[in-house]
Design a protein around this motif. Sequence first.
Motif, PDB file in Angstrom:
ATOM      1  N   SER A 101       0.852  -1.186   0.000  1.00 57.82           N
ATOM      2  CA  SER A 101       0.000   0.000   0.000  1.00 57.82           C
ATOM      3  C   SER A 101       0.892   1.242   0.000  1.00 57.82           C
ATOM      4  O   SER A 101       2.099   1.157   0.234  1.00 57.82           O
ATOM      5  CB  SER A 101      -0.877   0.003   1.246  1.00 57.82           C
ATOM      6  OG  SER A 101      -0.065   0.099   2.397  1.00 57.82           O
ATOM      7  N   LEU A 102       0.271   2.405  -0.229  1.00 58.27           N
ATOM      8  CA  LEU A 102       1.027   3.660  -0.144  1.00 58.27           C
ATOM      9  C   LEU A 102       1.599   3.853   1.262  1.00 58.27           C
ATOM     10  O   LEU A 102       2.679   4.418   1.443  1.00 58.27           O
ATOM     11  CB  LEU A 102       0.128   4.842  -0.503  1.00 58.27           C
ATOM     12  CG  LEU A 102      -0.067   5.113  -1.995  1.00 58.27           C
ATOM     13  CD1 LEU A 102      -1.188   6.113  -2.207  1.00 58.27           C
ATOM     14  CD2 LEU A 102       1.231   5.643  -2.615  1.00 58.27           C
ATOM     15  N   LEU A 103       0.852   3.381   2.261  1.00 61.66           N
ATOM     16  CA  LEU A 103       1.312   3.506   3.646  1.00 61.66           C
ATOM     17  C   LEU A 103       2.633   2.752   3.852  1.00 61.66           C
ATOM     18  O   LEU A 103       3.559   3.246   4.499  1.00 61.66           O
ATOM     19  CB  LEU A 103       0.234   2.960   4.585  1.00 61.66           C
ATOM     20  CG  LEU A 103       0.361   3.275   6.066  1.00 61.66           C
ATOM     21  CD1 LEU A 103       0.247   4.776   6.309  1.00 61.66           C
ATOM     22  CD2 LEU A 103      -0.723   2.559   6.864  1.00 61.66           C
ATOM     23  N   GLU A 104       2.696   1.555   3.253  1.00 62.01           N
ATOM     24  CA  GLU A 104       3.936   0.777   3.377  1.00 62.01           C
ATOM     25  C   GLU A 104       5.066   1.446   2.594  1.00 62.01           C
ATOM     26  O   GLU A 104       6.218   1.448   3.044  1.00 62.01           O
ATOM     27  CB  GLU A 104       3.713  -0.655   2.887  1.00 62.01           C
ATOM     28  CG  GLU A 104       2.870  -1.471   3.856  1.00 62.01           C
ATOM     29  CD  GLU A 104       2.297  -2.729   3.218  1.00 62.01           C
ATOM     30  OE1 GLU A 104       2.785  -3.813   3.554  1.00 62.01           O
ATOM     31  OE2 GLU A 104       1.388  -2.610   2.386  1.00 62.01           O
ATOM     32  N   ALA A 105       4.717   2.016   1.434  1.00 62.03           N
ATOM     33  CA  ALA A 105       5.737   2.732   0.656  1.00 62.03           C
ATOM     34  C   ALA A 105       6.256   3.926   1.460  1.00 62.03           C
ATOM     35  O   ALA A 105       7.456   4.204   1.488  1.00 62.03           O
ATOM     36  CB  ALA A 105       5.146   3.195  -0.675  1.00 62.03           C
ATOM     37  N   LYS A 106       5.342   4.604   2.145  1.00 58.71           N
ATOM     38  CA  LYS A 106       5.717   5.757   2.974  1.00 58.71           C
ATOM     39  C   LYS A 106       6.653   5.308   4.096  1.00 58.71           C
ATOM     40  O   LYS A 106       7.680   5.931   4.366  1.00 58.71           O
ATOM     41  CB  LYS A 106       4.448   6.374   3.562  1.00 58.71           C
ATOM     42  CG  LYS A 106       4.655   7.625   4.395  1.00 58.71           C
ATOM     43  CD  LYS A 106       3.279   8.169   4.826  1.00 58.71           C
ATOM     44  CE  LYS A 106       3.344   9.566   5.385  1.00 58.71           C
ATOM     45  NZ  LYS A 106       3.774   9.660   6.760  1.00 58.71           N
ATOM     46  N   ALA A 107       6.282   4.191   4.745  1.00 57.48           N
ATOM     47  CA  ALA A 107       7.110   3.691   5.845  1.00 57.48           C
ATOM     48  C   ALA A 107       8.518   3.350   5.354  1.00 57.48           C
ATOM     49  O   ALA A 107       9.488   3.468   6.094  1.00 57.48           O
ATOM     50  CB  ALA A 107       6.449   2.471   6.479  1.00 57.48           C
ATOM     51  N   ALA A 108       8.605   2.937   4.072  1.00 56.96           N
ATOM     52  CA  ALA A 108       9.919   2.567   3.530  1.00 56.96           C
ATOM     53  C   ALA A 108      10.675   3.782   2.984  1.00 56.96           C
ATOM     54  O   ALA A 108      11.740   3.632   2.409  1.00 56.96           O
ATOM     55  CB  ALA A 108       9.743   1.520   2.432  1.00 56.96           C
ATOM     56  N   GLY A 109      10.090   4.976   3.131  1.00 56.19           N
ATOM     57  CA  GLY A 109      10.846   6.175   2.779  1.00 56.19           C
ATOM     58  C   GLY A 109      10.248   7.035   1.675  1.00 56.19           C
ATOM     59  O   GLY A 109      10.764   8.116   1.398  1.00 56.19           O
ATOM     60  N   ALA A 110       9.167   6.567   1.012  1.00 64.32           N
ATOM     61  CA  ALA A 110       8.558   7.390  -0.045  1.00 64.32           C
ATOM     62  C   ALA A 110       7.925   8.629   0.590  1.00 64.32           C
ATOM     63  O   ALA A 110       7.444   8.586   1.714  1.00 64.32           O
ATOM     64  CB  ALA A 110       7.497   6.582  -0.791  1.00 64.32           C
ATOM     65  N   ASP A 111       7.946   9.742  -0.172  1.00 62.78           N
ATOM     66  CA  ASP A 111       7.377  10.985   0.353  1.00 62.78           C
ATOM     67  C   ASP A 111       5.888  11.035  -0.016  1.00 62.78           C
ATOM     68  O   ASP A 111       5.505  11.479  -1.089  1.00 62.78           O
ATOM     69  CB  ASP A 111       8.130  12.185  -0.227  1.00 62.78           C
ATOM     70  CG  ASP A 111       7.825  13.476   0.525  1.00 62.78           C
ATOM     71  OD1 ASP A 111       6.847  13.494   1.300  1.00 62.78           O
ATOM     72  OD2 ASP A 111       8.565  14.461   0.342  1.00 62.78           O
ATOM     73  N   VAL A 112       5.054  10.518   0.881  1.00 62.81           N
ATOM     74  CA  VAL A 112       3.605  10.480   0.668  1.00 62.81           C
ATOM     75  C   VAL A 112       2.971  11.421   1.676  1.00 62.81           C
ATOM     76  O   VAL A 112       3.256  11.323   2.874  1.00 62.81           O
ATOM     77  CB  VAL A 112       3.050   9.051   0.873  1.00 62.81           C
ATOM     78  CG1 VAL A 112       1.529   9.039   0.699  1.00 62.81           C
ATOM     79  CG2 VAL A 112       3.695   8.076  -0.091  1.00 62.81           C
ATOM     80  N   ARG A 113       2.146  12.351   1.210  1.00 60.30           N
ATOM     81  CA  ARG A 113       1.535  13.315   2.128  1.00 60.30           C
ATOM     82  C   ARG A 113       0.017  13.246   2.046  1.00 60.30           C
ATOM     83  O   ARG A 113      -0.549  13.172   0.955  1.00 60.30           O
ATOM     84  CB  ARG A 113       2.008  14.722   1.803  1.00 60.30           C
ATOM     85  CG  ARG A 113       3.531  14.794   1.860  1.00 60.30           C
ATOM     86  CD  ARG A 113       4.039  16.190   1.810  1.00 60.30           C
ATOM     87  NE  ARG A 113       5.487  16.163   1.690  1.00 60.30           N
ATOM     88  CZ  ARG A 113       6.230  17.253   1.565  1.00 60.30           C
ATOM     89  NH1 ARG A 113       5.652  18.439   1.558  1.00 60.30           N
ATOM     90  NH2 ARG A 113       7.540  17.158   1.466  1.00 60.30           N
ATOM     91  N   ILE A 114      -0.605  13.289   3.226  1.00 64.85           N
ATOM     92  CA  ILE A 114      -2.065  13.244   3.288  1.00 64.85           C
ATOM     93  C   ILE A 114      -2.598  14.665   3.299  1.00 64.85           C
ATOM     94  O   ILE A 114      -2.215  15.478   4.147  1.00 64.85           O
ATOM     95  CB  ILE A 114      -2.525  12.513   4.557  1.00 64.85           C
ATOM     96  CG1 ILE A 114      -2.054  11.067   4.523  1.00 64.85           C
ATOM     97  CG2 ILE A 114      -4.041  12.575   4.691  1.00 64.85           C
ATOM     98  CD1 ILE A 114      -2.336  10.309   5.796  1.00 64.85           C
ATOM     99  N   LEU A 115      -3.475  14.973   2.350  1.00 66.53           N
ATOM    100  CA  LEU A 115      -4.043  16.309   2.254  1.00 66.53           C
ATOM    101  C   LEU A 115      -5.557  16.218   2.156  1.00 66.53           C
ATOM    102  O   LEU A 115      -6.109  15.161   1.860  1.00 66.53           O
ATOM    103  CB  LEU A 115      -3.511  17.019   1.006  1.00 66.53           C
ATOM    104  CG  LEU A 115      -1.989  17.154   0.870  1.00 66.53           C
ATOM    105  CD1 LEU A 115      -1.655  17.783  -0.459  1.00 66.53           C
ATOM    106  CD2 LEU A 115      -1.421  17.989   2.002  1.00 66.53           C
ATOM    107  N   TYR A 116      -6.201  17.347   2.389  1.00 72.45           N
ATOM    108  CA  TYR A 116      -7.648  17.385   2.249  1.00 72.45           C
ATOM    109  C   TYR A 116      -8.087  17.943   0.910  1.00 72.45           C
ATOM    110  O   TYR A 116      -9.239  17.816   0.544  1.00 72.45           O
ATOM    111  CB  TYR A 116      -8.263  18.244   3.366  1.00 72.45           C
ATOM    112  CG  TYR A 116      -8.559  17.441   4.598  1.00 72.45           C
ATOM    113  CD1 TYR A 116      -9.756  16.747   4.708  1.00 72.45           C
ATOM    114  CD2 TYR A 116      -7.643  17.351   5.626  1.00 72.45           C
ATOM    115  CE1 TYR A 116     -10.031  15.982   5.816  1.00 72.45           C
ATOM    116  CE2 TYR A 116      -7.907  16.591   6.745  1.00 72.45           C
ATOM    117  CZ  TYR A 116      -9.107  15.911   6.834  1.00 72.45           C
ATOM    118  OH  TYR A 116      -9.365  15.152   7.930  1.00 72.45           O
TER     119      TYR A 116
END
Lengths: 362, 352
Positions: A101-116
């Motif tokens: 998932s994107l969450l796992e990619a984020k945990a591995a260092g990807a720059d994923v940001r949650i926005l509204y």
Amino acid sequence: MKYLSEYRNPELVQEYLAELRKLVTRPWTIMEICGGQTHSLVKNGIMDMLPQEITMVHGPGCPVCVTPLGIIDEAIYLAEKEGVILCSFGDMIRVPGSEKSLLEAKAAGADVRILYSPLEALKVAHDNPGKEVVFFAVGFETTAPANALSVVQAREMGIRNYSILASHVLVPPAMEAILSDPENKIDAFLAAGHVCTIMGVEEYIPVVDKYEVPIVVTGFEPVDLLQGILMAVTQLEKGEAKLENQYVRVVKREGNRLAKDTIREVFKVADRDWRGIGTIPVSGYEVGENYAEYDARKKFKLNLAPVGENSECIAGEILKGMKKPFECPNFGTKCKPEHPLGAPMVSSEGACAAYYHFAGVS
Amino acid sequence: MSEKKLSVRLNCPMPKLDFDVITLGHGSGGLLTHRLLDAGVFKLLENKYLNEQHDGAFLNLDGQVAYTTDSFVISPVFFPGGNIGELAVNGTVNDLAMCGAIPQFLSLGFILEEGLKMEELWEIIVGIRHAAANAGVEIVTGDTKVVEKGKGDQLFINTTGIGKVHPEAEINLNRIKPGDKIIVSGEVARHGIAIMSVREGLEFETDILSDSTHLNYIVKKLLDELGKQVHFLRDPTRGGVATTLNEVAARANVGIELEQTSIPIDARVEGACEMLGLDPLYVANEGIFLAIFSADVADKAVEILRSDEKGKKAEIIGTISTEHPGKVVLRSSIGGRRVVNMLPGEQLPRIC
């Protein structure tokens, strides 16, 4: 909380329930299209309060649930690319793609940001000129205007390091896909109030006429939902099939002209894959030629190999209302919100997650 | 760096320092570390234990003591209604209070990121001083380390606390019995929403402040008056009221019935939750607690709580039941029922 509390009035709720009980003479199956409606039905415990004859079936109106694996994989691919900031609405980041998932990619260092809002993503692009910012533009007709507007504004502001990964789906073609399946059991629809706020109600008239099915445009608060159900059941009991609008305080017949114009300027209608349902003709938006330089698929020349769905997940049958989540052998065992096999278990709007949370009370 | 401007902001004497920011040298144990500690920490948090400047503190404790530790990694470190320093003191003070203890001594461990502004560190230490004074606890020992830029998020704080258990306290999960009442001491979800309102990408304009505060005096008041009739205490911090009550239901193997209409919530906080698509029952709190009492003293407990400034909005929100053990069931404001589950992962904002 004015304008909300009136629509959560327990006495009014009881009045509508009493009227429903008086009216209903035989079993009816009603599909609420929108995940927001599903969420409200569950959150307020409404399904438990309805007369036994009425079965609510949760439709495909959860954008998280119907986004196909391939597009989630595209988002993950972009997020993991050096120099890319991927911005997304919150509940998309937990949906499993084919590998993660994107969450796992984020945990591995990807720059994923949650926005509204995609306009926030535009700000991120402005503030990070050395990076490419991609907004994961998911949703039905409801989120399309703001996503389109972000692209229009990007051009006006001369921001070139911004693009969107469009994953928009449209409600009326999905309703037709469900109705044209001979095994479908739907007697009436509650159409999604928010979608109609943008698009208006006229595009539902051909569906009503062709399939002789009542459609009631309905809001999201308990009183809205019960009134919508009552209007649908009234039609069904009388043998009628009309388009009605319960959500008149918000939905205008013609919708929001400005929003529709913005959508038309940026997007074009295209065939789309729906998770669990398959390809539905002319059922989605993609970025049109005018704005091709803001289309992440073109900008990054995305061309990932197609992937198959998890064969253990029966999302298709769930989303078409042919099976209830608890009829799935993996429900609550192999498939739980913390380890979802498919998307309907991820979002709180997803039918499976809704049933999972509800389980055990009654 | 303008001393004049800072002294107005901090209301405390600003030590002369050679650096505007924390450097790796401040964690070397050498001269810079000593300067930082002497001018800052020891001076601002001064007491007879710290004055010893030993490797540890010598404490006299007799009877049963409660002992707890907590780490604070909040982002952003300054938020409406407080900062990470106050939170680090209040958090550990409250954990001790929830054990039925009177908090007395705290340790304080800093992990500072290279580049942290000195001015911000002082403001945080001033926050710690105020919070400790308000809660009546002393910082008796501590530690400071510095990590390279990019290896921390400005600063992390660990506090460990010790307190003497109140002679009348007997707080234990196994004392929770069917029929017991659940009381919340104040409005839910303020802290989480205050933090959310300043988090990058999610900012919105609001005057909602964090509820971060110490709860030891109000808890002592309850224990002084009701003693063993207080069956259980817990502060619903991370994961909010829903998560805490799920833990209680699972560990005590009881059912919990909640009444949505009884749960106190500020209208602005409720509005923000609607807007953000968050369920306030899962939003973090830092200044309220849940208390479980036998039904016959519940009204009295509410009365005691409401007599205190920090408990003015106290309400009975639910009952312990023998039905559906391990589950929390909420009666919604319109009379429907639903299970309130444990949060799977982080609470994520919904699309629509």
